[in-house]
Design a protein around this motif. Structure first.
Motif, PDB file in Angstrom:
ATOM      1  N   ILE A  96     -71.936 -20.208  17.567  1.00  0.00           N
ATOM      2  CA  ILE A  96     -71.827 -18.752  17.691  1.00  0.00           C
ATOM      3  C   ILE A  96     -70.639 -18.403  18.571  1.00  0.00           C
ATOM      4  CG2 ILE A  96     -72.996 -16.645  18.485  1.00  0.00           C
ATOM      5  CD1 ILE A  96     -75.652 -18.071  18.036  1.00  0.00           C
ATOM      6  N   SER A  97     -69.968 -17.333  18.233  1.00  0.00           N
ATOM      7  CA  SER A  97     -68.889 -16.798  19.069  1.00  0.00           C
ATOM      8  C   SER A  97     -69.252 -15.373  19.453  1.00  0.00           C
ATOM      9  CB  SER A  97     -67.560 -16.820  18.304  1.00  0.00           C
ATOM     10  OG  SER A  97     -66.547 -16.189  19.053  1.00  0.00           O
ATOM     11  N   LEU A  98     -69.229 -15.067  20.760  1.00  0.00           N
ATOM     12  CA  LEU A  98     -69.568 -13.717  21.208  1.00  0.00           C
ATOM     13  C   LEU A  98     -68.430 -12.736  20.947  1.00  0.00           C
ATOM     14  CD1 LEU A  98     -71.389 -14.374  24.620  1.00  0.00           C
ATOM     15  CD2 LEU A  98     -72.409 -13.879  22.404  1.00  0.00           C
ATOM     16  N   LYS A 155     -73.649  -6.984  21.609  1.00  0.00           N
ATOM     17  CA  LYS A 155     -73.695  -8.271  20.913  1.00  0.00           C
ATOM     18  C   LYS A 155     -75.084  -8.532  20.346  1.00  0.00           C
ATOM     19  CE  LYS A 155     -69.442  -8.998  21.806  1.00  0.00           C
ATOM     20  NZ  LYS A 155     -68.481  -8.880  20.691  1.00  0.00           N
ATOM     21  N   LEU A 191     -71.853 -22.362  21.902  1.00  0.00           N
ATOM     22  CA  LEU A 191     -71.173 -21.086  22.119  1.00  0.00           C
ATOM     23  C   LEU A 191     -69.687 -21.380  22.279  1.00  0.00           C
ATOM     24  CD1 LEU A 191     -73.685 -19.505  24.665  1.00  0.00           C
ATOM     25  CD2 LEU A 191     -73.337 -18.776  22.303  1.00  0.00           C
ATOM     26  N   ALA A 196     -73.907 -18.887  10.798  1.00  0.00           N
ATOM     27  CA  ALA A 196     -74.044 -19.551  12.096  1.00  0.00           C
ATOM     28  C   ALA A 196     -74.464 -21.005  11.971  1.00  0.00           C
ATOM     29  CB  ALA A 196     -75.057 -18.794  12.969  1.00  0.00           C
ATOM     30  N   GLU A 234     -75.397 -11.509  17.822  1.00  0.00           N
ATOM     31  CA  GLU A 234     -75.301 -12.817  18.464  1.00  0.00           C
ATOM     32  C   GLU A 234     -76.548 -13.098  19.309  1.00  0.00           C
ATOM     33  OE1 GLU A 234     -72.963 -10.520  18.411  1.00  0.00           O
ATOM     34  OE2 GLU A 234     -71.433 -11.481  17.156  1.00  0.00           O
ATOM     35  N   THR A 240     -79.200 -16.241  18.696  1.00  0.00           N
ATOM     36  CA  THR A 240     -79.590 -17.160  19.761  1.00  0.00           C
ATOM     37  C   THR A 240     -81.105 -17.241  19.881  1.00  0.00           C
ATOM     38  OG1 THR A 240     -77.560 -16.587  20.961  1.00  0.00           O
ATOM     39  CG2 THR A 240     -79.260 -17.746  22.186  1.00  0.00           C
ATOM     40  N   LYS A 252     -71.010 -15.731  28.106  1.00  0.00           N
ATOM     41  CA  LYS A 252     -71.784 -16.879  27.629  1.00  0.00           C
ATOM     42  C   LYS A 252     -72.798 -17.339  28.677  1.00  0.00           C
ATOM     43  CE  LYS A 252     -68.138 -19.468  26.827  1.00  0.00           C
ATOM     44  NZ  LYS A 252     -67.042 -18.541  27.175  1.00  0.00           N
ATOM     45  N   ASP A 255     -66.136 -19.933  22.612  1.00  0.00           N
ATOM     46  CA  ASP A 255     -65.451 -18.673  22.879  1.00  0.00           C
ATOM     47  C   ASP A 255     -64.576 -18.806  24.107  1.00  0.00           C
ATOM     48  OD1 ASP A 255     -64.846 -15.961  22.444  1.00  0.00           O
ATOM     49  OD2 ASP A 255     -66.932 -15.551  21.915  1.00  0.00           O
TER      50      ASP A 255
END
Length: 322
Positions: free
Chosen positions: A172-174, A24, A43, A278, A27, A31, A51, A45
């Motif tokens: 953000i999405s992991l 990741k 975050l 983002a 991401e 961050t 997370k 997700d």
């Protein structure tokens, strides 16, 4: 000066995090850009993708204090900010700080708390202080809040108001790891992942980097490029709500952080485009027609960026190349 060493330190920090949150890198870097910007991250997700681990690893990596707030329906504002407790022996009130008075905060499942409790975060996120019993207390520097929410199950949750969403610099999405990444992840479980993380930066260094990020040059041509996209969003038929001036300011700060992270003291259009996905989508509201046709805010942002002419050159780029 610090900025001469910042690139090496930040890349080392990202490398360490990449060994813990496998696969990741993008991401992770986003961050860290939020951290450099002095902004906050939502975050969004499903559970179990790392997370919480990411937030704990960042706190440990900067040698800072960590606070966790588990949002529930009965959480009260005082559970976040802290309370004053009367001590009969001394006849005085003693302040017991809440978890918000930490360098790195995990606001877990933020949408499970009532709006009154959610609003307790607004002063902290925007003003960098909390007020308890009429006394204001400054939050420590650096201060980074990362909130999580599950985008799939909304039973027993409260929708975040637009005013609070706008306080988050990034969403953000992991996402799930690939098959190869998950196999690698399973091979790293001989010890707890956080045992592999050691401080890379001092909290004081992060605060100094944040101050330097604000001095990164943004040429007028780049500013006009960003404003052209923002203006187009306000007139786009697929959007009921476009990018606000506050959103444009947040976008520029993130672009400055992107340049700084890459070792530059000037912003390029590539920095602007790198953070758009983002920073912008959660600030937009697609129109009813766009939602019915399945168009997302992310798709509309890509359309706006692709449809706006990129400045061919800028004095900032020319100065950096000389």
């Amino acid at each position: 000066m610090l900025h001469e060493h910042a690139y090496t330190l930040l890349q080392r920090f990202a490398d360490r995090l990449d060994q813990i949150i496998v696969g990741k890198r993008k991401e992770i870097e986003l961050t860290l850009l939020a951290m450099l910007s002095g902004g906050h991250v939502l975050l969004e997700d499903v559970p179990g993708v790392g997370k919480t681990l990411l937030v704990r690893a960042i706190a440990k990596g900067i040698g800072g204090s960590f606070g966790r707030i588990q949002f529930t329906s009965d959480l009260m504002p005082a559970d976040i900010t802290g309370v004053s407790i009367y001590r009969p022996n001394s006849g005085e009130f003693e302040f017991r700080p809440g978890p918000i008075l930490s360098n790195v905060i995990l606001a877990d499942e933020i949408n499970r708390a009532a709006p009154r409790t959610q609003s307790a975060l607004l002063e902290a996120m925007e003003e960098r202080k909390v007020t308890v019993d009429g006394v204001s207390r400054r939050l420590p520097e650096p201060f980074l809040l990362l909130a999580t929410q599950n985008p799939l199950h909304f039973e027993g949750t409260y929708r975040l108001p637009e005013a609070q969403l706008d306080r988050f610099l990034m969403r953000i999405s992991l996402g799930y790891p690939s098959v190869e990444q998950e196999v690698r992840l399973l091979g790293l479980q001989e010890q707890h992942p956080l045992e592999r993380m050691h401080p890379v930066l001092l909290a004081e260094e992060v605060a100094a980097m944040q101050r330097q990020v604000r001095t990164v040059t943004v040429d007028d041509s780049v500013k006009r490029y960003m404003v052209a996209i923002a203006d187009a969003s306000r007139r786009h038929s697929g959007l009921a709500l476009g990018i606000s001036p506050r959103g444009t300011l947040a976008w520029m700060t993130a672009a400055q952080a992107s340049a700084y992270f890459k070792g530059r003291m000037y912003v390029l259009p590539d920095d602007v485009k790198a953070v758009a996905g983002a920073v912008l989508p959660h600030r937009l509201l697609p129109s009813a027609e766009a939602r019915m046709s399945g168009r997302t805010a992310e798709e509309l942002v890509r359309e706006l960026v692709l449809g706006t002419a990129v400045p061919v050159s800028s004095r900032a780029a020319a100065g950096g190349a000389s």
